[in-house]
Design a protein around this motif. Structure first.
Motif, PDB file in Angstrom:
ATOM      1  N   PRO A 111       1.691  -0.873  -7.451  1.00  0.00           N
ATOM      2  CA  PRO A 111       1.431   0.260  -6.560  1.00  0.00           C
ATOM      3  C   PRO A 111       0.904   1.462  -7.337  1.00  0.00           C
ATOM      4  CG  PRO A 111       3.755  -0.427  -6.458  1.00  0.00           C
ATOM      5  CD  PRO A 111       3.083  -1.256  -7.478  1.00  0.00           C
ATOM      6  N   ILE A 112       0.104   2.269  -6.686  1.00  0.00           N
ATOM      7  CA  ILE A 112      -0.445   3.469  -7.301  1.00  0.00           C
ATOM      8  C   ILE A 112       0.494   4.618  -6.960  1.00  0.00           C
ATOM      9  CG2 ILE A 112      -2.402   5.034  -7.391  1.00  0.00           C
ATOM     10  CD1 ILE A 112      -4.075   2.648  -6.276  1.00  0.00           C
ATOM     11  N   PHE A 113       1.154   5.159  -7.958  1.00  0.00           N
ATOM     12  CA  PHE A 113       2.078   6.253  -7.735  1.00  0.00           C
ATOM     13  C   PHE A 113       1.335   7.576  -7.844  1.00  0.00           C
ATOM     14  CE2 PHE A 113       4.679   2.774  -9.346  1.00  0.00           C
ATOM     15  CZ  PHE A 113       5.577   2.667  -8.301  1.00  0.00           C
ATOM     16  N   GLY A 119      -2.052  14.172  -9.251  1.00  0.00           N
ATOM     17  CA  GLY A 119      -0.634  14.255  -9.573  1.00  0.00           C
ATOM     18  C   GLY A 119      -0.402  14.788 -10.979  1.00  0.00           C
ATOM     19  N   GLN A 120      -1.252  14.379 -11.935  1.00  0.00           N
ATOM     20  CA  GLN A 120      -1.133  14.871 -13.310  1.00  0.00           C
ATOM     21  C   GLN A 120      -1.348  16.379 -13.365  1.00  0.00           C
ATOM     22  OE1 GLN A 120      -0.288  13.361 -16.176  1.00  0.00           O
ATOM     23  NE2 GLN A 120       0.116  11.432 -15.131  1.00  0.00           N
ATOM     24  N   LYS A 121      -2.362  16.864 -12.613  1.00  0.00           N
ATOM     25  CA  LYS A 121      -2.631  18.308 -12.584  1.00  0.00           C
ATOM     26  C   LYS A 121      -1.427  19.069 -12.026  1.00  0.00           C
ATOM     27  CE  LYS A 121      -7.648  18.448 -12.083  1.00  0.00           C
ATOM     28  NZ  LYS A 121      -8.735  18.801 -11.164  1.00  0.00           N
ATOM     29  N   GLU A 122      -0.856  18.535 -10.951  1.00  0.00           N
ATOM     30  CA  GLU A 122       0.278  19.213 -10.330  1.00  0.00           C
ATOM     31  C   GLU A 122       1.475  19.249 -11.288  1.00  0.00           C
ATOM     32  OE1 GLU A 122       3.226  18.529  -6.581  1.00  0.00           O
ATOM     33  OE2 GLU A 122       1.090  18.144  -6.268  1.00  0.00           O
ATOM     34  N   ILE A 123       1.719  18.177 -11.997  1.00  0.00           N
ATOM     35  CA  ILE A 123       2.827  18.141 -12.952  1.00  0.00           C
ATOM     36  C   ILE A 123       2.589  19.149 -14.077  1.00  0.00           C
ATOM     37  CG2 ILE A 123       3.946  16.700 -14.713  1.00  0.00           C
ATOM     38  CD1 ILE A 123       3.558  14.337 -12.759  1.00  0.00           C
ATOM     39  N   GLN A 124       1.347  19.226 -14.574  1.00  0.00           N
ATOM     40  CA  GLN A 124       1.036  20.195 -15.627  1.00  0.00           C
ATOM     41  C   GLN A 124       1.227  21.624 -15.124  1.00  0.00           C
ATOM     42  OE1 GLN A 124      -2.919  19.123 -16.802  1.00  0.00           O
ATOM     43  NE2 GLN A 124      -2.245  17.423 -18.104  1.00  0.00           N
ATOM     44  N   SER A 145      13.220  -1.987  -6.380  1.00  0.00           N
ATOM     45  CA  SER A 145      13.212  -1.626  -7.801  1.00  0.00           C
ATOM     46  C   SER A 145      11.819  -1.423  -8.384  1.00  0.00           C
ATOM     47  CB  SER A 145      13.956  -2.688  -8.614  1.00  0.00           C
ATOM     48  OG  SER A 145      13.297  -3.935  -8.506  1.00  0.00           O
ATOM     49  N   GLU A 146      10.795  -1.993  -7.798  1.00  0.00           N
ATOM     50  CA  GLU A 146       9.432  -1.845  -8.323  1.00  0.00           C
ATOM     51  C   GLU A 146       8.639  -0.775  -7.588  1.00  0.00           C
ATOM     52  OE1 GLU A 146       7.423  -5.569  -8.676  1.00  0.00           O
ATOM     53  OE2 GLU A 146       9.124  -6.504  -9.680  1.00  0.00           O
ATOM     54  N   GLY A 147       9.273  -0.056  -6.676  1.00  0.00           N
ATOM     55  CA  GLY A 147       8.566   0.960  -5.905  1.00  0.00           C
ATOM     56  C   GLY A 147       7.873   0.346  -4.704  1.00  0.00           C
ATOM     57  N   LEU A 148       7.292   1.187  -3.878  1.00  0.00           N
ATOM     58  CA  LEU A 148       6.657   0.730  -2.642  1.00  0.00           C
ATOM     59  C   LEU A 148       5.185   1.135  -2.605  1.00  0.00           C
ATOM     60  CD1 LEU A 148       9.396   1.798  -0.057  1.00  0.00           C
ATOM     61  CD2 LEU A 148       9.072  -0.434  -1.091  1.00  0.00           C
ATOM     62  N   GLU A 179      -5.314  -0.616   3.876  1.00  0.00           N
ATOM     63  CA  GLU A 179      -5.650   0.041   2.608  1.00  0.00           C
ATOM     64  C   GLU A 179      -4.415   0.703   2.004  1.00  0.00           C
ATOM     65  OE1 GLU A 179      -8.378   3.748   1.005  1.00  0.00           O
ATOM     66  OE2 GLU A 179      -8.237   3.347   3.136  1.00  0.00           O
ATOM     67  N   ARG A 180      -4.236   0.523   0.683  1.00  0.00           N
ATOM     68  CA  ARG A 180      -3.143   1.188  -0.018  1.00  0.00           C
ATOM     69  C   ARG A 180      -3.606   2.587  -0.386  1.00  0.00           C
ATOM     70  NH1 ARG A 180      -1.590  -3.388  -4.137  1.00  0.00           N
ATOM     71  NH2 ARG A 180      -1.882  -1.676  -5.555  1.00  0.00           N
ATOM     72  N   ILE A 181      -2.860   3.587   0.070  1.00  0.00           N
ATOM     73  CA  ILE A 181      -3.254   4.980  -0.163  1.00  0.00           C
ATOM     74  C   ILE A 181      -2.372   5.665  -1.189  1.00  0.00           C
ATOM     75  CG2 ILE A 181      -4.366   5.286   2.074  1.00  0.00           C
ATOM     76  CD1 ILE A 181      -1.798   6.578   3.087  1.00  0.00           C
ATOM     77  N   GLY A 182      -1.407   4.945  -1.721  1.00  0.00           N
ATOM     78  CA  GLY A 182      -0.536   5.538  -2.726  1.00  0.00           C
ATOM     79  C   GLY A 182       0.656   4.658  -3.002  1.00  0.00           C
TER      80      GLY A 182
END
Length: 165
Positions: free
Chosen positions: A49-51, A58-63, A105-108, A119-122
């Motif tokens: 899955p794409i987290f 997401g990286q920008k928001e975390i920074q 355990s592996e996320g959704l 379509e997987r959106i996240g």
């Protein structure tokens, strides 16, 4: 003439035996081939899955959050006498909605529609807290809201656990 009859009977018997073993070999080969293809397709692991944290957004928001935390730490050290602002109250949940935690355990995988072919959106990580908005009519899917980025989507039902509000 007797020799000719025995030869033809022997030829027919040999053809019968050869045909029987050839038929058994073809059937066994076909069953083995189908079994091989079935088990080969079942042994393929699903795509990861794409987290949200793994995307560029997401990286920008975390920074940005880390930078804001560093600034607030330096301000707190400089001005320790200022009273802390009251924390914002949690937003009210829509009717029939509730908070839940991911138990898989592996996320959704977050999907655009309630279907495995959608379509997987996240993605949503293990133990993440989400908001379940509704359950599909067939009770196989849940429409969820991700509180950290306000993204909505569908996840497979049975992979979340309700948490006390």
């Amino acid at each position: 003439m007797t020799k000719n009859i025995w030869t033809s009977r022997l030829s027919v018997a040999a053809q019968l035996i050869l045909g029987f073993f050839l038929g058994v070999a073809l059937i066994t080969g076909a069953i083995g081939g189908v079994g091989y293809l079935y088990f080969k397709s079942m042994s393929v692991r699903p795509k990861k899955p794409i987290f949200y944290e793994e995307t560029a957004e997401g990286q920008k928001e975390i920074q940005q959050q880390n930078a804001a935390a560093a600034k607030s730490n330096s301000k707190e050290e400089a001005v320790a006498s200022e009273p802390e602002p009251e924390p914002e109250p949690e937003p009210e949940l829509p009717p029939n909605a509730y908070k839940a935690k991911v138990t898989w355990s592996e996320g959704l995988s977050l999907r655009a529609e309630p279907s495995l072919d959608a379509e997987r959106i996240g993605g949503i990580g293990y133990d993440a807290e989400i908001i379940v908005l509704e359950v599909s009519a067939d009770s196989n899917w849940q429409r969820v809201l991700l509180p950290w980025n306000e993204q909505e989507g569908w996840v497979k039902n049975g992979n979340t656990e309700r948490v006390a509000n």
